[in-house]
Design a protein around this motif. Structure first.
Motif, PDB file in Angstrom:
ATOM      1  N   MET A 209       0.850  -1.202   0.000  1.00 53.92           N
ATOM      2  CA  MET A 209       0.000   0.000   0.000  1.00 53.92           C
ATOM      3  C   MET A 209       0.878   1.242   0.000  1.00 53.92           C
ATOM      4  O   MET A 209       1.733   1.393   0.883  1.00 53.92           O
ATOM      5  N   PRO A 210       0.668   2.150  -0.966  1.00 47.64           N
ATOM      6  CA  PRO A 210       1.425   3.410  -0.902  1.00 47.64           C
ATOM      7  C   PRO A 210       0.860   4.304   0.203  1.00 47.64           C
ATOM      8  O   PRO A 210      -0.342   4.263   0.476  1.00 47.64           O
ATOM      9  N   ILE A 211       1.731   5.086   0.817  1.00 45.15           N
ATOM     10  CA  ILE A 211       1.274   6.033   1.849  1.00 45.15           C
ATOM     11  C   ILE A 211       0.702   7.244   1.118  1.00 45.15           C
ATOM     12  O   ILE A 211       1.394   7.857   0.307  1.00 45.15           O
ATOM     13  N   THR A 212      -0.572   7.560   1.377  1.00 50.64           N
ATOM     14  CA  THR A 212      -1.161   8.676   0.627  1.00 50.64           C
ATOM     15  C   THR A 212      -1.338   9.936   1.476  1.00 50.64           C
ATOM     16  O   THR A 212      -1.684  10.985   0.950  1.00 50.64           O
ATOM     17  N   SER A 213      -1.112   9.825   2.800  1.00 55.35           N
ATOM     18  CA  SER A 213      -1.133  11.052   3.607  1.00 55.35           C
ATOM     19  C   SER A 213      -0.222  10.855   4.811  1.00 55.35           C
ATOM     20  O   SER A 213      -0.005   9.710   5.260  1.00 55.35           O
ATOM     21  N   PHE A 214       0.308  11.967   5.334  1.00 58.51           N
ATOM     22  CA  PHE A 214       1.280  11.849   6.419  1.00 58.51           C
ATOM     23  C   PHE A 214       0.675  11.193   7.660  1.00 58.51           C
ATOM     24  O   PHE A 214       1.331  10.432   8.362  1.00 58.51           O
ATOM     25  N   SER A 215      -0.632  11.461   7.882  1.00 60.21           N
ATOM     26  CA  SER A 215      -1.261  10.914   9.093  1.00 60.21           C
ATOM     27  C   SER A 215      -1.333   9.383   9.060  1.00 60.21           C
ATOM     28  O   SER A 215      -1.477   8.739  10.098  1.00 60.21           O
ATOM     29  N   GLN A 216      -1.227   8.802   7.861  1.00 56.07           N
ATOM     30  CA  GLN A 216      -1.277   7.328   7.781  1.00 56.07           C
ATOM     31  C   GLN A 216      -0.067   6.688   8.460  1.00 56.07           C
ATOM     32  O   GLN A 216      -0.138   5.556   8.911  1.00 56.07           O
ATOM     33  N   ILE A 217       1.043   7.431   8.514  1.00 53.07           N
ATOM     34  CA  ILE A 217       2.291   6.815   8.978  1.00 53.07           C
ATOM     35  C   ILE A 217       2.138   6.272  10.403  1.00 53.07           C
ATOM     36  O   ILE A 217       2.432   5.108  10.654  1.00 53.07           O
ATOM     37  N   GLU A 218       1.632   7.099  11.321  1.00 52.65           N
ATOM     38  CA  GLU A 218       1.468   6.638  12.702  1.00 52.65           C
ATOM     39  C   GLU A 218       0.448   5.506  12.786  1.00 52.65           C
ATOM     40  O   GLU A 218       0.585   4.561  13.541  1.00 52.65           O
ATOM     41  N   ARG A 219      -0.605   5.625  11.948  1.00 51.26           N
ATOM     42  CA  ARG A 219      -1.654   4.606  11.963  1.00 51.26           C
ATOM     43  C   ARG A 219      -1.094   3.240  11.522  1.00 51.26           C
ATOM     44  O   ARG A 219      -1.334   2.226  12.143  1.00 51.26           O
ATOM     45  N   PHE A 220      -0.294   3.266  10.450  1.00 48.14           N
ATOM     46  CA  PHE A 220       0.286   2.006   9.961  1.00 48.14           C
ATOM     47  C   PHE A 220       1.217   1.408  11.001  1.00 48.14           C
ATOM     48  O   PHE A 220       1.227   0.213  11.240  1.00 48.14           O
ATOM     49  N   ARG A 221       2.024   2.276  11.626  1.00 45.30           N
ATOM     50  CA  ARG A 221       2.974   1.766  12.624  1.00 45.30           C
ATOM     51  C   ARG A 221       2.227   1.105  13.764  1.00 45.30           C
ATOM     52  O   ARG A 221       2.620   0.056  14.252  1.00 45.30           O
ATOM     53  N   GLY A 222       1.117   1.734  14.199  1.00 44.37           N
ATOM     54  CA  GLY A 222       0.345   1.185  15.314  1.00 44.37           C
ATOM     55  C   GLY A 222      -0.465  -0.019  14.885  1.00 44.37           C
ATOM     56  O   GLY A 222      -0.303  -1.119  15.404  1.00 44.37           O
ATOM     57  N   MET A 223      -1.294   0.160  13.876  1.00 47.01           N
ATOM     58  CA  MET A 223      -2.259  -0.860  13.479  1.00 47.01           C
ATOM     59  C   MET A 223      -1.583  -2.080  12.847  1.00 47.01           C
ATOM     60  O   MET A 223      -1.871  -3.203  13.183  1.00 47.01           O
ATOM     61  N   ALA A 224      -0.678  -1.809  11.930  1.00 43.56           N
ATOM     62  CA  ALA A 224      -0.124  -2.928  11.170  1.00 43.56           C
ATOM     63  C   ALA A 224       1.219  -3.382  11.722  1.00 43.56           C
ATOM     64  O   ALA A 224       1.834  -4.280  11.166  1.00 43.56           O
ATOM     65  N   ASN A 225       1.680  -2.766  12.806  1.00 42.22           N
ATOM     66  CA  ASN A 225       2.910  -3.237  13.435  1.00 42.22           C
ATOM     67  C   ASN A 225       4.088  -3.171  12.467  1.00 42.22           C
ATOM     68  O   ASN A 225       4.947  -4.047  12.471  1.00 42.22           O
ATOM     69  N   CYS A 226       4.087  -2.168  11.565  1.00 43.04           N
ATOM     70  CA  CYS A 226       5.139  -2.232  10.544  1.00 43.04           C
ATOM     71  C   CYS A 226       6.136  -1.077  10.641  1.00 43.04           C
ATOM     72  O   CYS A 226       5.790   0.025  11.053  1.00 43.04           O
ATOM     73  N   GLN A 227       7.379  -1.414  10.254  1.00 42.32           N
ATOM     74  CA  GLN A 227       8.441  -0.402  10.242  1.00 42.32           C
ATOM     75  C   GLN A 227       8.397   0.350   8.920  1.00 42.32           C
ATOM     76  O   GLN A 227       8.231  -0.262   7.867  1.00 42.32           O
ATOM     77  N   ILE A 228       8.576   1.664   9.002  1.00 42.48           N
ATOM     78  CA  ILE A 228       8.651   2.461   7.778  1.00 42.48           C
ATOM     79  C   ILE A 228      10.044   3.087   7.760  1.00 42.48           C
ATOM     80  O   ILE A 228      10.460   3.678   8.767  1.00 42.48           O
ATOM     81  N   PRO A 229      10.796   2.909   6.658  1.00 43.74           N
ATOM     82  CA  PRO A 229      12.179   3.409   6.660  1.00 43.74           C
ATOM     83  C   PRO A 229      12.253   4.892   7.052  1.00 43.74           C
ATOM     84  O   PRO A 229      11.459   5.698   6.565  1.00 43.74           O
TER      85      PRO A 229
END
Ligand code: FAD
Length: 288
Positions: A209-229
């Protein structure tokens, strides 16, 4: 068509898309337009999510049915067993079967937000594997997929534990596995190495999934347990007030991530589209 067949017969990477049932009539109209646009990319299948706790059950099934009949695209119905007894599960699967939907991704589902931990229904299932075992035992002929987590499922103590259970899921009948979204191909490769060592041989399909807004970053880290470079986060942060440039940068990252995954020999890529066609179309144009 069964997804297992799509993967086994493909002589090139299989591209597929995930959509979700909209909550409004306006969203429904937009989705028809999105699916028409996505169809031009010749997806091998489209999957439709199952709202938390089965909240979109009817709509998920109806959408799968109409995508198959209106657009002639095979579908995969997401299905979860949160709060459901085996009787409920069987009844819903009968409906899915009656709509000629051949593919189901069988998932445990997340607990309701106020519950915190997953509590199995007294006459239900504790995890995706038990659900798959039941579907097989009841002689449904669906092609079954399961979820997997390159960065470990949040409830699991370690990735090795998670993979031990994943092996059971495949032995129970999962014919392919689709990953939670991730941004680090290095972590995905480590996961694939462990999967191979565990003797799991079914296709492992990256969910991207491409990140389409900055606010998604925290959500992905929390919800999907994923690291973003870190460097991607820094680059996107610098563009957070410039939506066009932000999306371009994010798409550029996703294109290189996908190109690398394809060079690593994945059988296909499943795009989480969030019911938007633009980013997926831009990415696909660089891949096909
Ligand atoms: C591709 C994909 C699509 C998704 N689509 C949806 C959707 O449409 N709707 C929705 O609500 N959610 C969806 N989810 C989210 C999913 O429901 C949650 O992540 C849920 O918490 C886990 O479901 P699962 O079946 O993947 O996990 P499971 O395989 O059930 O694993 C859950 C936990 O139980 C552990 N476990 C598994 N087997 C055993 C065992 N035999 N003994 C002990 N522990 C075990 C695992 O290690 C893990 O920690 C999706 C996830 C993915 C990856």
């Amino acid at each position: 068509m069964k997804i297992s067949e799509i993967y086994s017969k493909a002589n090139k990477p299989v591209f597929s898309f995930e959509i979700f049932p909209p909550k409004t009539i306006e969203g429904d109209y937009k989705l028809i337009n999105t699916v028409s646009e996505l169809k031009k990319l010749s997806p091998s299948f489209i999957s439709v999510t199952y709202g938390a706790g089965g909240s979109t059950k009817d709509k998920t099934i109806d959408l799968c049915e109409s995508i198959q009949s209106q657009f002639q695209i095979p579908t995969m119905c997401h299905f979860t067993c949160v709060g459901a007894s085996s009787i409920d599960v069987k009844a819903t699967l009968k409906i899915i079967e009656s709509k000629k939907i051949e593919n189901v991704i069988a998932l445990r589902g997340d607990p309701p937000k106020d519950q915190g931990v997953f509590i199995k229904h007294p006459m239900g299932f504790a995890n995706g594997t038990e659900l798959i075992e039941f579907i097989k035992r009841e002689n449904f002929s669906f092609c079954l997929g399961g979820g997997c987590y390159p960065e470990k499922h949040p409830d699991s103590p370690t990735l090795d534990d998670d993979i031990r259970f994943l092996k059971k899921k495949v032995e129970a009948g999962a014919e392919f596995l689709i990953t939670q979204l991730f941004f680090s191909n290095q972590l995905f490769q480590k996961f694939r190495d462990k999967i191979k060592l565990a003797g799991i041989t079914v296709p492992i399909i990256p969910g991207i999934m491409p990140i389409t807004s900055f606010s998604q970053i925290e959500r992905f880290r929390g919800m999907a347990n994923c690291q973003i470079p870190d460097d991607l986060v820094a680059e996107l942060e610098a563009l957070k007030d410039h939506p066009v440039e932000f999306l371009d940068k994010s798409i550029q990252f996703t294109v290189s991530q996908c190109k690398e995954l394809l060079s690593m020999g994945v059988s296909g890529i499943h795009f989480y589209t969030l019911n938007q066609s633009r980013a997926t179309i831009e990415i696909m144009k660089s891949l096909i």
